[in-house]
Design a protein around this motif. Structure first.
Motif, PDB file in Angstrom:
ATOM      1  N   LEU B  25      -6.322 -65.264 -37.289  1.00 19.95           N
ATOM      2  CA  LEU B  25      -5.892 -65.797 -35.998  1.00 19.95           C
ATOM      3  C   LEU B  25      -5.212 -64.713 -35.154  1.00 19.95           C
ATOM      4  O   LEU B  25      -5.445 -64.609 -33.948  1.00 19.95           O
ATOM      5  N   ILE B  26      -4.362 -63.912 -35.798  1.00 17.48           N
ATOM      6  CA  ILE B  26      -3.650 -62.871 -35.063  1.00 17.48           C
ATOM      7  C   ILE B  26      -4.630 -61.824 -34.556  1.00 17.48           C
ATOM      8  O   ILE B  26      -4.560 -61.364 -33.415  1.00 17.48           O
ATOM      9  N   GLY B  29      -6.610 -63.387 -31.784  1.00 19.67           N
ATOM     10  CA  GLY B  29      -5.777 -63.555 -30.596  1.00 19.67           C
ATOM     11  C   GLY B  29      -5.748 -62.321 -29.724  1.00 19.67           C
ATOM     12  O   GLY B  29      -5.664 -62.406 -28.503  1.00 19.67           O
ATOM     13  N   THR B  30      -5.827 -61.142 -30.353  1.00 19.54           N
ATOM     14  CA  THR B  30      -5.776 -59.918 -29.557  1.00 19.54           C
ATOM     15  C   THR B  30      -7.166 -59.376 -29.246  1.00 19.54           C
ATOM     16  O   THR B  30      -7.312 -58.487 -28.431  1.00 19.54           O
ATOM     17  N   LEU B  33      -9.865 -63.003 -27.069  1.00 22.07           N
ATOM     18  CA  LEU B  33      -9.443 -63.517 -25.771  1.00 22.07           C
ATOM     19  C   LEU B  33      -9.829 -62.547 -24.658  1.00 22.07           C
ATOM     20  O   LEU B  33      -9.870 -61.351 -24.877  1.00 22.07           O
ATOM     21  N   PRO B  34     -10.114 -63.081 -23.478  1.00 21.28           N
ATOM     22  CA  PRO B  34     -10.436 -62.188 -22.373  1.00 21.28           C
ATOM     23  C   PRO B  34      -9.228 -61.317 -22.071  1.00 21.28           C
ATOM     24  O   PRO B  34      -8.094 -61.718 -22.284  1.00 21.28           O
ATOM     25  N   GLY B  35      -9.461 -60.156 -21.563  1.00 24.69           N
ATOM     26  CA  GLY B  35      -8.354 -59.219 -21.384  1.00 24.69           C
ATOM     27  C   GLY B  35      -8.698 -58.007 -22.207  1.00 24.69           C
ATOM     28  O   GLY B  35      -8.950 -58.116 -23.410  1.00 24.69           O
ATOM     29  N   ARG B 280       1.603 -52.963 -24.375  1.00 28.21           N
ATOM     30  CA  ARG B 280       0.255 -53.344 -24.823  1.00 28.21           C
ATOM     31  C   ARG B 280      -0.211 -52.490 -25.990  1.00 28.21           C
ATOM     32  O   ARG B 280      -1.366 -52.085 -26.072  1.00 28.21           O
ATOM     33  N   VAL B 282      -1.381 -52.694 -29.101  1.00 29.37           N
ATOM     34  CA  VAL B 282      -1.921 -53.780 -29.916  1.00 29.37           C
ATOM     35  C   VAL B 282      -1.715 -53.618 -31.436  1.00 29.37           C
ATOM     36  O   VAL B 282      -1.280 -54.563 -32.089  1.00 29.37           O
TER      37      VAL B 282
END
Lengths: 270, 318
Positions: B25-26, B29-30, B33-35, B280, B282
């Motif tokens: 999930l982590i 999540g990074t 997702l868009p971005g 940011r 990551v």
């Protein structure tokens, strides 16, 4: 109904309504614009600036009033969205059962095994910091709690005769969820709405306080605490003003919720 | 196999499974997702060529599942990756900070747990008294207040108005224990205030729940003193839910620490993670997120295992 309210719940309700009213009309009451620099840095409380000025010389009272709308509005939007999402999925899981329930429940379990703030931080590392993103992230993460509660209360209702009757009549899934289960699960969900709203206020304020929520120069209470944090080293109470507003609002809502919960348990003879 | 061992083993396996799900999930999540990290890092100056170059350099042009496997294998070997921001190994950045956070949370727990249980017992012993009502009102407000309000209020009162403790919790490597303890007084007080309320409330509820039992009425009718009934008859049977609440609050402590660290400028893991999110970075965010989530899961796991082990009905099967 209200005449049997204890004074604490009355106080809570009055304060909550006051805050909501300020959020609605705040910007029109504000003496200055939220971004206007009107005085010196961290001026003390005075007649001209009732709550002083902030770290850039903007009027604190005006920013508090603009911030009320933003903080309360976003928290309310996120809570509504999380309820829409959580109750819909929770009712579906309870009504359909089987693999739909299994998949949704496992997903929610996994999401809930990560602390909300931590997961929000992870996601916000890649998502752009906009109001829409904030509302969506808060709503999705918070909907897990709503899902659990909605599913649990709906589970108790699904097994009742009138739902069985509706099923045998051949009513659609939409009818069963909206007309049979929905109205019968509303009261416990209403108390939860207050709790989730408090949580949303605290959560949004925490994110803004950490610099990851609403971005400057837009005013919001959590961000104002962050902006003025350094004032405290000079013995100035400026950051305590927005922080106290958050605390007062959440305490007020909790007083009402507490009364609701007490009433619910008293009704059940517990 | 002893049934209790089987139960504990099953719970442990479930814990391992949820750790794996959380890692997925982590990472997702990074990544999903868009971005785009590369665009976000470059900001306004993002030309398509520069973005492509950064993506290549960071290995972002490889398929996501491949990077996930690399990351997971690295995690299992204790390799947390390399920071985007300063190209240092994440493990090196995290080490000292994690120790600081554990120290802060540990001291807070050492203060909060005995205090909460003591107050909970006192609230039952003198039920419906002024003390009980006062504690009840205090818990409601403490639960609903943001950590940063409590933090800054403490600084304003006890560091500025009456200078009793330092307002900022600066620690550095090689600092001796006494000096460290002195510096963390206010952050510990803030964390304790937030957690004591909930633990005390639940302790009180757990004991009151047992106080409803018929055997307590027997003890009352025998004419035993109220303190003795609460301490010797009710408390032992309320231990299991109390332990559960304590461990869950410890898990909460690990998260609450993030905001409190920022308030007191304490060099812990929470502060590191918040900075990494702003930059940011990551890999660093993923590592911090994973550590926080793993601690949280482990503590909840401990709560469940302790609940199994302290349940007399499970310990002595017929």
């Amino acid at each position: 109904m209200t005449h049997r309210m204890p004074w604490s719940a009355r106080l809570g309700l009055a304060l909550t309504l006051l805050f909501v009213l300020l959020a609605l009309v705040g910007p029109w009451l504000a003496p200055y614009d939220e971004a206007a620099v009107v005085g010196d840095v961290w001026e003390p409380f005075s007649a001209a600036y009732p709550l002083g000025t902030d770290q850039l010389g903007r009027d604190m009272l005006s920013r508090m009033l603009y911030g009320a709308r933003r903080t309360i509005g976003i928290a309310l939007a996120a809570t509504c969205l999380s309820f829409a999402l959580g109750t819909t999925l929770g009712y579906l899981a309870a009504t359909l059962g089987g693999w739909v329930d299994a998949v949704l429940s496992r997903l929610v379990d996994t999401l809930m095994s990560i602390p909300t703030l931590i997961f929000a931080l992870v996601v916000l590392a890649v998502l752009p910091p906009s109001v829409t993103v904030l509302i969506l992230v808060m709503a999705v993460l918070d909907s897990t709690r709503v899902f659990r509660l909605a599913r649990a209360v709906a589970m108790d209702v699904v097994v009742l005769e009138f739902v069985e009757a509706a099923r045998l009549r051949g009513e659609s899934l939409g009818w069963i969820v909206l007309r049979e289960i929905g109205p019968n699960t509303l009261p416990p969900l209403l108390a939860e709405f207050g709790l989730r709203f408090c949580f949303a206020i605290l959560f949004l304020s925490s994110l803004s306080f950490l610099g990851l929520g609403i971005q400057p120069p837009a005013a919001d209470w959590g961000g104002m605490v962050r902006d003025n944090a350094n004032a405290i080293a000079f013995g100035l109470p400026h950051p305590l003003v927005p922080a106290a507003a958050i605390a007062l609002l959440t305490v007020a809502v909790n007083l009402v919720v507490d009364w609701q919960l007490r009433r619910a348990t008293a009704g059940r003879g517990g | 196999m002893h049934p209790i061992l089987a139960l504990v083993l099953r719970r442990l396996a479930l814990g391992a499974l949820s750790l794996w799900a959380v890692s997925l999930l982590i990472f997702a999540g990074t990544e999903i997702l868009p971005g785009d990290v590369a665009e976000a890092m470059l900001g306004q100056s993002a030309t398509p060529e520069a973005v492509a170059a950064i993506r290549r350099e960071l290995g972002l042009d490889r398929p996501a599942w491949e990077r996930y496997l690399d990351w997971l294998v690295g995690l299992l070997q204790g390799d947390l990756g390399t920071s985007y921001a300063n190209r240092m190994p994440v493990a090196e950045l995290v080490g000292e900070r994690l120790a600081n956070t554990l120290f802060l949370a540990g001291v807070a727990a050492a203060v909060a747990v005995p205090l909460a249980v003591g107050l909970g017992i006192a609230a039952v012993r003198w039920r419906e008294s002024v003390l009980d009502r006062l504690l009840s009102a205090m818990t409601l407000s403490a639960i609903s207040m943001p950590e940063f309000f409590i933090g800054y209020a403490l600084i304003y009162l006890f560091a500025v108005t009456w200078p009793l403790a330092p307002p900022i919790a600066t620690v550095y490597p090689g600092m001796d224990l006494a000096a460290r303890l002195k510096v963390v007084v206010l952050p510990v007080a803030a964390l304790a205030l937030v957690t004591v309320a909930h633990m005390m409330r639940m302790t009180r509820a757990a004991i009151l729940n047992v106080m409803e039992s018929p055997y307590i009425e027997t003890a009352e009718l025998k004419g035993l003193a109220r303190s003795r009934i609460v301490l010797r008859h009710a408390l032992p049977n309320a231990l299991s839910p109390i332990i559960n609440v304590i461990v869950i609050n410890l898990a909460y402590l690990v998260v609450g620490v993030v905001v409190v660290e920022v308030v007191f400028v304490y060099p812990g893991l929470g502060q590191l993670m918040v900075d990494a999110v702003a930059k940011r970075d990551v890999p660093l965010v993923q590592a911090c997120g994973m550590i926080f989530a793993a601690t949280y899961i482990l503590l909840n796991l401990t709560a469940d295992v302790l609940a199994i082990l302290t349940n007399p009905r499970l310990l002595h099967p017929r």
